[in-house]
Motif scaffolding. Structure first.
Motif, PDB file in Angstrom:
ATOM      1  N   ILE A 138       0.846  -1.195   0.000  1.00  0.00           N
ATOM      2  CA  ILE A 138       0.000   0.000   0.000  1.00  0.00           C
ATOM      3  C   ILE A 138       0.882   1.247   0.000  1.00  0.00           C
ATOM      4  N   SER A 139       0.565   2.179  -0.869  1.00  0.00           N
ATOM      5  CA  SER A 139       1.216   3.493  -0.872  1.00  0.00           C
ATOM      6  C   SER A 139       0.134   4.562  -0.939  1.00  0.00           C
ATOM      7  N   PHE A 140       0.355   5.690  -0.233  1.00  0.00           N
ATOM      8  CA  PHE A 140      -0.645   6.748  -0.117  1.00  0.00           C
ATOM      9  C   PHE A 140      -0.193   7.979  -0.897  1.00  0.00           C
ATOM     10  N   GLU A 141      -1.139   8.617  -1.546  1.00  0.00           N
ATOM     11  CA  GLU A 141      -0.846   9.795  -2.356  1.00  0.00           C
ATOM     12  C   GLU A 141      -0.433  10.982  -1.487  1.00  0.00           C
ATOM     13  N   GLU A 142      -0.971  11.082  -0.284  1.00  0.00           N
ATOM     14  CA  GLU A 142      -0.694  12.221   0.600  1.00  0.00           C
ATOM     15  C   GLU A 142      -0.642  11.725   2.033  1.00  0.00           C
ATOM     16  N   ASN A 143       0.193  12.388   2.825  1.00  0.00           N
ATOM     17  CA  ASN A 143       0.321  12.026   4.231  1.00  0.00           C
ATOM     18  C   ASN A 143       0.826  13.216   5.029  1.00  0.00           C
ATOM     19  N   ASN A 144       0.724  13.103   6.349  1.00  0.00           N
ATOM     20  CA  ASN A 144       1.186  14.136   7.288  1.00  0.00           C
ATOM     21  C   ASN A 144       0.557  15.487   6.951  1.00  0.00           C
ATOM     22  N   PHE A 145      -0.737  15.575   7.094  1.00  0.00           N
ATOM     23  CA  PHE A 145      -1.467  16.798   6.768  1.00  0.00           C
ATOM     24  C   PHE A 145      -2.369  17.176   7.943  1.00  0.00           C
ATOM     25  N   ASN A 146      -2.915  18.409   7.873  1.00  0.00           N
ATOM     26  CA  ASN A 146      -3.826  18.922   8.894  1.00  0.00           C
ATOM     27  C   ASN A 146      -5.209  19.116   8.291  1.00  0.00           C
ATOM     28  N   LEU A 147      -6.212  19.103   9.167  1.00  0.00           N
ATOM     29  CA  LEU A 147      -7.593  19.364   8.737  1.00  0.00           C
ATOM     30  C   LEU A 147      -8.223  20.365   9.692  1.00  0.00           C
ATOM     31  N   GLU A 148      -8.733  21.442   9.130  1.00  0.00           N
ATOM     32  CA  GLU A 148      -9.462  22.415   9.937  1.00  0.00           C
ATOM     33  C   GLU A 148     -10.868  21.875  10.243  1.00  0.00           C
ATOM     34  N   PRO A 149     -11.546  22.427  11.233  1.00  0.00           N
ATOM     35  CA  PRO A 149     -12.914  21.975  11.527  1.00  0.00           C
ATOM     36  C   PRO A 149     -13.807  22.036  10.285  1.00  0.00           C
ATOM     37  N   ASN A 150     -14.601  20.972  10.078  1.00  0.00           N
ATOM     38  CA  ASN A 150     -15.521  20.813   8.958  1.00  0.00           C
ATOM     39  C   ASN A 150     -14.817  20.651   7.606  1.00  0.00           C
ATOM     40  N   GLU A 151     -13.518  20.481   7.609  1.00  0.00           N
ATOM     41  CA  GLU A 151     -12.783  20.258   6.370  1.00  0.00           C
ATOM     42  C   GLU A 151     -12.615  18.748   6.157  1.00  0.00           C
ATOM     43  N   GLN A 152     -12.649  18.321   4.874  1.00  0.00           N
ATOM     44  CA  GLN A 152     -12.431  16.920   4.571  1.00  0.00           C
ATOM     45  C   GLN A 152     -11.375  16.778   3.481  1.00  0.00           C
ATOM     46  N   ASN A 153     -10.800  15.577   3.391  1.00  0.00           N
ATOM     47  CA  ASN A 153      -9.759  15.310   2.417  1.00  0.00           C
ATOM     48  C   ASN A 153      -9.990  13.922   1.823  1.00  0.00           C
ATOM     49  N   ILE A 154      -9.925  13.835   0.502  1.00  0.00           N
ATOM     50  CA  ILE A 154     -10.043  12.557  -0.196  1.00  0.00           C
ATOM     51  C   ILE A 154      -8.630  12.111  -0.595  1.00  0.00           C
ATOM     52  N   ILE A 155      -8.202  10.976  -0.085  1.00  0.00           N
ATOM     53  CA  ILE A 155      -6.855  10.476  -0.330  1.00  0.00           C
ATOM     54  C   ILE A 155      -6.927   9.258  -1.250  1.00  0.00           C
ATOM     55  N   THR A 156      -6.072   9.267  -2.274  1.00  0.00           N
ATOM     56  CA  THR A 156      -5.950   8.095  -3.155  1.00  0.00           C
ATOM     57  C   THR A 156      -4.849   7.189  -2.623  1.00  0.00           C
ATOM     58  N   TYR A 157      -5.159   5.886  -2.552  1.00  0.00           N
ATOM     59  CA  TYR A 157      -4.116   4.924  -2.183  1.00  0.00           C
ATOM     60  C   TYR A 157      -4.041   3.856  -3.266  1.00  0.00           C
ATOM     61  N   THR A 158      -2.838   3.284  -3.431  1.00  0.00           N
ATOM     62  CA  THR A 158      -2.577   2.316  -4.500  1.00  0.00           C
ATOM     63  C   THR A 158      -2.214   0.969  -3.895  1.00  0.00           C
ATOM     64  N   VAL A 159      -2.833  -0.088  -4.469  1.00  0.00           N
ATOM     65  CA  VAL A 159      -2.523  -1.468  -4.076  1.00  0.00           C
ATOM     66  C   VAL A 159      -1.669  -2.083  -5.176  1.00  0.00           C
ATOM     67  N   SER A 160      -0.414  -2.447  -4.844  1.00  0.00           N
ATOM     68  CA  SER A 160       0.511  -3.059  -5.821  1.00  0.00           C
ATOM     69  C   SER A 160       1.126  -4.296  -5.184  1.00  0.00           C
ATOM     70  N   PRO A 161       0.590  -5.478  -5.482  1.00  0.00           N
ATOM     71  CA  PRO A 161       1.131  -6.708  -4.879  1.00  0.00           C
ATOM     72  C   PRO A 161       2.594  -6.928  -5.284  1.00  0.00           C
ATOM     73  N   LEU A 162       3.387  -7.307  -4.307  1.00  0.00           N
ATOM     74  CA  LEU A 162       4.767  -7.699  -4.557  1.00  0.00           C
ATOM     75  C   LEU A 162       4.830  -9.209  -4.407  1.00  0.00           C
ATOM     76  N   ILE A 163       4.670  -9.911  -5.538  1.00  0.00           N
ATOM     77  CA  ILE A 163       4.583 -11.372  -5.559  1.00  0.00           C
ATOM     78  C   ILE A 163       5.824 -11.927  -6.254  1.00  0.00           C
ATOM     79  N   PHE A 164       6.514 -12.877  -5.623  1.00  0.00           N
ATOM     80  CA  PHE A 164       7.724 -13.455  -6.193  1.00  0.00           C
ATOM     81  C   PHE A 164       7.632 -14.979  -6.342  1.00  0.00           C
ATOM     82  N   SER A 165       6.463 -15.547  -6.059  1.00  0.00           N
ATOM     83  CA  SER A 165       6.307 -17.004  -6.131  1.00  0.00           C
ATOM     84  C   SER A 165       4.894 -17.327  -6.605  1.00  0.00           C
TER      85      SER A 165
END
Length: 485
Positions: free
Chosen positions: A271-298
């Motif tokens: 899992i990797s996140f598009e954004e991190n370590n942020f602040n939110l003011e009251p009544n503020e929202q944030n939509i974060i995109t995250y990516t699923v990339s399997p690391l498969i070797f077998s």
């Protein structure tokens, strides 16, 4: 008699310096401070002065900017003292602070004009010895290079290269604190030095940086708690071993205070996140995109469903966690490894999970034992290895300087001899010219003398001839008169 008194003063100064070197100021404060912004708390710390002189005028780094207020205390020699300090944070902060504690003490050095020696010692543990010294205005400091390679002393007042077994002296005419450094070894603290210059007669407080010590603090200043909502909008994925898929997370601050330092984490490197370590003011929202990339070797790792936890944390919010399911369909990994697509997909996933890897980020900084400089690769070497490299390079430079000095000496010698030859040739030419001029003058003089002699001879001969003719005429006239009578 005066020399004896001077020697006694210097000996007392050296004894005082040795006694000063035994000073140990040891703090014993609380190291973990956690409180709300605007909340005032009082703490205490104990300072132990095991030295033979009083210390005062403590400074505690930049802690005052974080709301720390300290007492102005003097700790007497061979004693301890407990002081109180208050903390009233005005802004949120979380992390470790390493602050340098400094103090001052009265300088006790000779009033007579003195020359102070500083040696440049060889080896990684060498450097300027001593690297801090207190002098009075008008005193002289002499640096002596005891190493086998040349060193440099550079400051705003001077910039001098010192060859092995040579010295450089400088007289400080004004008061102040003057720092200097060997520019070839400025990565090492031992090759930094300070000269503190005080007035000629007054007793003043000085600060020796060798006695400074660090105070490690773990600080957590946070705002009043607030409430958030945490929703993972996409919770189920079918992702091939060579693929990836994106999901969304919605975070909203439904409380009355700002939510600070919000971070999303996962218990899997898929899992990797598009954004991190942020602040939110009251009544503020944030939509974060995250990516699923399997690391498969077998192949055995495919055709399975994996449960991954995604968590949210912050300085003043309640932690929460959600689950997502990732199904990886059956894939023949051995066959796919022959495919460039599979190799590049693995490389892309690996670099997303390891962004600081040299292979993935060739433009990162050079890091050598905690010291970071600009560069394009990671230099895996210890400070000792770096020091030896610098010494070898400096040794080459020293050899080059010596060869240049020899060449310069030969050039000067050649120029001197050439100048002597030119001077001798000029002198010889001038002498020859003078001799030729003298010969010409003598020749002319002889010719003139000869001409004068001939003229004079002609005149004398003519006069003599005239007298003789006249006398002969006279004889004839007399004889005639005699015959007529």
């Amino acid at each position: 008699m005066k020399s004896k008194y001077l020697l006694l003063i210097i000996i007392l100064f050296l004894i005082n310096t040795l006694m000063a070197s035994s000073v140990s100021i040891i703090p014993n404060p609380i190291n973990n401070i956690s409180q709300r912004v605007g909340e005032v708390k009082t703490y205490s710390m104990t300072i132990n002065n095991s030295g033979d002189f009083d210390v005062s005028d403590f400074t505690f780094g930049n802690l005052t900017s974080l709301g720390f207020v300290f007492q102005n205390a003097t700790t007497f020699k061979n004693s301890t003292k407990t002081i109180n300090f208050t903390v009233n944070p005005t802004t949120s902060f979380s992390g470790t602070r390493i602050e340098k504690i400094e103090f001052k003490f009265l300088a006790d050095i000779p009033i007579v004009v003195t020359t102070y020696p500083i040696n440049i010692s060889p080896g990684q543990n060498g450097g300027f010895s001593p690297n801090y010294i207190t002098v009075r205005a008008g005193d002289t400091v002499t640096w002596t290079n005891k190493d086998t390679v040349f060193h440099n002393v550079f400051s705003s007042q001077f910039n001098q290269n010192i060859n092995p077994n040579e010295t450089f002296s400088y007289t400080f005419g004004s008061t102040g604190i003057f720092s200097y450094v060997d520019q070839g070894y400025n990565q090492f603290n031992a090759y930094h030095g300070t000269v503190e210059v005080i007035s000629r007669t007054s007793q003043e407080k000085v600060h020796n940086p060798n006695y400074d010590f660090n105070w490690n603090l773990d600080l957590n200043f946070f705002l009043n708690p607030t409430n958030i909502t945490f929703e993972v909008l996409d919770t189920s994925f079918d992702v091939f071993a060579t693929g990836s898929s994106d999901g969304l997370i919605r975070i909203k601050n439904v409380g009355s205070n700002r939510a600070e330092r919000i971070n999303l984490t996962a218990n899997s490197n898929w899992i990797s996140f598009e954004e991190n370590n942020f602040n939110l003011e009251p009544n503020e929202q944030n939509i974060i995109t995250y990516t699923v990339s399997p690391l498969i070797f077998s192949t055995n790792e495919t055709n399975k469903t994996y449960t991954i936890n995604i968590s949210i944390i912050g300085s003043n919010i309640q932690s929460d966690s959600k689950q997502i399911l990732v199904f990886v369909p059956f894939t023949e990994i051995f066959q796919d490894t022959q495919s460039a697509e599979f190799v590049f997909s693995l490389l892309d996933k690996f670099c997303k999970a390891n962004p600081n890897n040299l292979f993935c980020n060739p433009n990162r900084n050079i890091t050598t034992s905690g010291n970071t400089t600009e560069g394009n690769f990671t230099l895996n070497m210890t400070s000792g290895d770096l020091f030896e490299f610098l010494r070898r390079f400096s040794n080459i430079e020293t050899t080059s300087i010596r060869q240049e000095n020899k060449l310069s000496s030969l050039t000067d010698n050649y120029n001197t001899k050439l100048l002597n030859i030119e001077n001798n040739a000029t002198a010889s030419y001038n002498k020859q010219f003078e001799n030729e001029s003298l010969a010409r003058r003598n020749s002319n003089l002889r010719w003139i003398s000869g001409v004068v002699f001939v003229i004079c001879g002609c005149i004398i001969f003519g006069f003599w001839k005239y007298r003789r003719v006249k006398r002969k005429i006279g004889f004839k006239e007399g004889a005639y008169e005699y015959r007529t009578n």
